[in-house]
Design an enzyme around this catalytic site. Structure first.
Site, PDB file in Angstrom:
ATOM      1  N   GLY A  24       0.810  -1.233   0.000  1.00 13.58           N
ATOM      2  CA  GLY A  24       0.000   0.000   0.000  1.00 13.58           C
ATOM      3  C   GLY A  24       0.833   1.268   0.000  1.00 13.58           C
ATOM      4  O   GLY A  24       1.878   1.348  -0.635  1.00 13.58           O
ATOM      5  N   VAL A  25       0.340   2.258   0.768  1.00 11.35           N
ATOM      6  CA  VAL A  25       1.054   3.544   0.765  1.00 11.35           C
ATOM      7  C   VAL A  25       2.417   3.399   1.441  1.00 11.35           C
ATOM      8  O   VAL A  25       3.378   4.083   1.090  1.00 11.35           O
ATOM      9  CB  VAL A  25       0.180   4.629   1.440  1.00 11.35           C
ATOM     10  CG1 VAL A  25       0.024   4.420   2.932  1.00 11.35           C
ATOM     11  CG2 VAL A  25       0.692   6.024   1.142  1.00 11.35           C
ATOM     12  N   ASP A  26       2.518   2.484   2.391  1.00 10.99           N
ATOM     13  CA  ASP A  26       3.801   2.213   3.061  1.00 10.99           C
ATOM     14  C   ASP A  26       4.842   1.783   2.025  1.00 10.99           C
ATOM     15  O   ASP A  26       5.970   2.307   1.981  1.00 10.99           O
ATOM     16  CB  ASP A  26       3.562   1.099   4.088  1.00 10.99           C
ATOM     17  CG  ASP A  26       4.681   0.950   5.099  1.00 10.99           C
ATOM     18  OD1 ASP A  26       4.613  -0.002   5.902  1.00 10.99           O
ATOM     19  OD2 ASP A  26       5.608   1.772   5.106  1.00 10.99           O
TER      20      ASP A  26
ATOM     21  N   SER B 176      -5.729   3.272   7.620  1.00 12.08           N
ATOM     22  CA  SER B 176      -6.460   2.030   7.906  1.00 12.08           C
ATOM     23  C   SER B 176      -7.518   1.675   6.870  1.00 12.08           C
ATOM     24  O   SER B 176      -8.222   0.661   7.043  1.00 12.08           O
ATOM     25  CB  SER B 176      -7.131   2.068   9.295  1.00 12.08           C
ATOM     26  OG  SER B 176      -6.166   1.930  10.316  1.00 12.08           O
TER      27      SER B 176
ATOM     28  N   GLY C 175      -7.177   0.687   3.772  1.00 13.57           N
ATOM     29  CA  GLY C 175      -6.769  -0.281   2.741  1.00 13.57           C
ATOM     30  C   GLY C 175      -6.692  -1.670   3.324  1.00 13.57           C
ATOM     31  O   GLY C 175      -7.717  -2.265   3.701  1.00 13.57           O
ATOM     32  N   VAL C 176      -5.489  -2.171   3.479  1.00 15.47           N
ATOM     33  CA  VAL C 176      -5.255  -3.517   4.038  1.00 15.47           C
ATOM     34  C   VAL C 176      -5.958  -3.680   5.387  1.00 15.47           C
ATOM     35  O   VAL C 176      -6.507  -4.727   5.704  1.00 15.47           O
ATOM     36  CB  VAL C 176      -3.735  -3.751   4.202  1.00 15.47           C
ATOM     37  CG1 VAL C 176      -3.425  -4.990   5.029  1.00 15.47           C
ATOM     38  CG2 VAL C 176      -3.072  -3.848   2.837  1.00 15.47           C
TER      39      VAL C 176
HETATM   40  N1  APR Z   1      -0.799   7.502  -2.180  1.00 12.15           N
HETATM   41  C1  APR Z   1      -1.905   7.799  -1.453  1.00 12.15           C
HETATM   42  N2  APR Z   1      -2.733   6.880  -0.934  1.00 12.15           N
HETATM   43  C2  APR Z   1      -2.429   5.578  -1.185  1.00 12.15           C
HETATM   44  C3  APR Z   1      -1.284   5.184  -1.938  1.00 12.15           C
HETATM   45  C4  APR Z   1      -0.466   6.217  -2.446  1.00 12.15           C
HETATM   46  N3  APR Z   1       0.643   5.960  -3.164  1.00 12.15           N
HETATM   47  N4  APR Z   1      -1.273   3.817  -1.987  1.00 12.15           N
HETATM   48  C5  APR Z   1      -2.348   3.387  -1.310  1.00 12.15           C
HETATM   49  N5  APR Z   1      -3.057   4.439  -0.846  1.00 12.15           N
HETATM   50  C6  APR Z   1      -4.302   4.443  -0.063  1.00 12.15           C
HETATM   51  C7  APR Z   1      -5.140   3.202  -0.102  1.00 12.15           C
HETATM   52  O1  APR Z   1      -5.931   3.163  -1.304  1.00 12.15           O
HETATM   53  C8  APR Z   1      -5.976   3.396   1.150  1.00 12.15           C
HETATM   54  O2  APR Z   1      -7.079   4.257   0.877  1.00 12.15           O
HETATM   55  O3  APR Z   1      -3.937   4.575   1.296  1.00 12.15           O
HETATM   56  C9  APR Z   1      -5.013   4.106   2.115  1.00 12.15           C
HETATM   57  C10 APR Z   1      -4.437   3.216   3.205  1.00 12.15           C
HETATM   58  O4  APR Z   1      -4.265   1.899   2.688  1.00 12.15           O
HETATM   59  P1  APR Z   1      -2.968   0.999   3.076  1.00 12.15           P
HETATM   60  O5  APR Z   1      -1.779   1.575   2.454  1.00 12.15           O
HETATM   61  O6  APR Z   1      -3.333  -0.410   2.757  1.00 12.15           O
HETATM   62  O7  APR Z   1      -2.810   1.194   4.651  1.00 12.15           O
HETATM   63  P2  APR Z   1      -3.667   0.584   5.853  1.00 12.15           P
HETATM   64  O8  APR Z   1      -5.035   0.192   5.454  1.00 12.15           O
HETATM   65  O9  APR Z   1      -3.484   1.578   6.975  1.00 12.15           O
HETATM   66  O10 APR Z   1      -2.885  -0.769   6.185  1.00 12.15           O
HETATM   67  C11 APR Z   1      -1.586  -0.668   6.688  1.00 12.15           C
HETATM   68  O11 APR Z   1      -0.725  -2.118   5.004  1.00 12.15           O
HETATM   69  O12 APR Z   1       0.908  -1.599   3.519  1.00 12.15           O
HETATM   70  C12 APR Z   1       0.672  -2.218   4.705  1.00 12.15           C
HETATM   71  O13 APR Z   1       2.716  -1.957   5.935  1.00 12.15           O
HETATM   72  C13 APR Z   1       1.364  -1.527   5.848  1.00 12.15           C
HETATM   73  O14 APR Z   1       0.868  -3.325   7.344  1.00 12.15           O
HETATM   74  C14 APR Z   1       0.522  -2.001   6.990  1.00 12.15           C
HETATM   75  C15 APR Z   1      -0.886  -1.979   6.411  1.00 12.15           C
END
Ligand code: APR
Length: 176
Positions: free
Chosen positions: A32-34, A117, A119-120
């Site tokens: 994801g964004v991480d 939170s 996304g994943v």
């Molecule tokens: N820019 C902006 N927003 C993004 C990007 C980006 N490049 N990539 C993903 N997103 C959005 C997703 O579509 C979602 O709406 O960021 C939001 C958060 O999604 P996730 O990245 O999946 O984060 P989260 O739901 O908080 O889950 C965190 O996911 O990636 C792993 O290491 C992370 O274990 C942690 C978990």
């Protein structure tokens, strides 16, 4: 006076003072964004985060941004949605509030958040965006004239999330 903006696209592209990363407790990267932030920042970010010793859910930690256009990354760990009976709302609000506290301590004036939170971690999008706006508004109001944050950008990575941010902001403005 803090203004709220909404941006649809990649948070890594924003040349703001700080972007917020939706990380996990290890702070050692993920998807994801991480994953996007670590890819764009380069390997030095991971090396730096190794020394941060992780991050509790609901807390936040600051790092340089290395190759990103922003100056800092604020890593926060949102709650995994488990049905709403495990303090998820308070932990999610805490993420936004801790990021604002760290930004204020660092003298950060412009800050961009992804939908933490949503996304994943599978937090329902409508309620998560309302929690976000309420938490940010409360943080700003409680800091009064100590508030240094001039601009908060809410980042959507899809049209659906864009609509949720817009609705949450509209709802919040109708309340205050
Ligand atoms: N820019 C902006 N927003 C993004 C990007 C980006 N490049 N990539 C993903 N997103 C959005 C997703 O579509 C979602 O709406 O960021 C939001 C958060 O999604 P996730 O990245 O999946 O984060 P989260 O739901 O908080 O889950 C965190 O996911 O990636 C792993 O290491 C992370 O274990 C942690 C978990």
């Amino acid at each position: 006076m803090t203004i709220f903006k909404i941006f649809k696209g990649d948070i890594c592209s924003l040349a703001v003072d700080a972007i917020v990363n939706a990380a996990n407790n290890s702070l050692l990267g993920g998807g994801g964004v991480d994953g996007a932030i670590h890819r764009a920042a380069g390997p030095a970010l991971l090396d730096y985060c190794r020394d941060l010793d992780g991050c509790e859910t609901g807390d936040a930690k600051l790092s340089p941004s290395f190759l990103l256009p922003a100056n800092y990354v604020i890593h926060t760990v949102g709650p995994i949605w488990r049905g709403g009976y495990e303090n998820e709302a308070a932990l999610l609000a805490s993420c936004y509030q801790r990021c604002v506290e760290l930004a204020r301590q660092q003298g950060i004036q412009s800050l961009a958040f992804p939908a933490i939170s949503c996304g994943v971690y599978a937090y329902p999008h409508e309620v998560a965006t309302r929690i976000a706006i309420d938490a940010l508004s409360a943080s700003i109001a409680s800091s009064g004239n100590r508030n240094t944050i001039e601009e908060i950008t809410l980042v959507a990575y899809s049209d659906q999330m864009l609509a949720h941010w817009q609705a949450a902001l509209t709802f919040s403005r109708s309340e205050y």
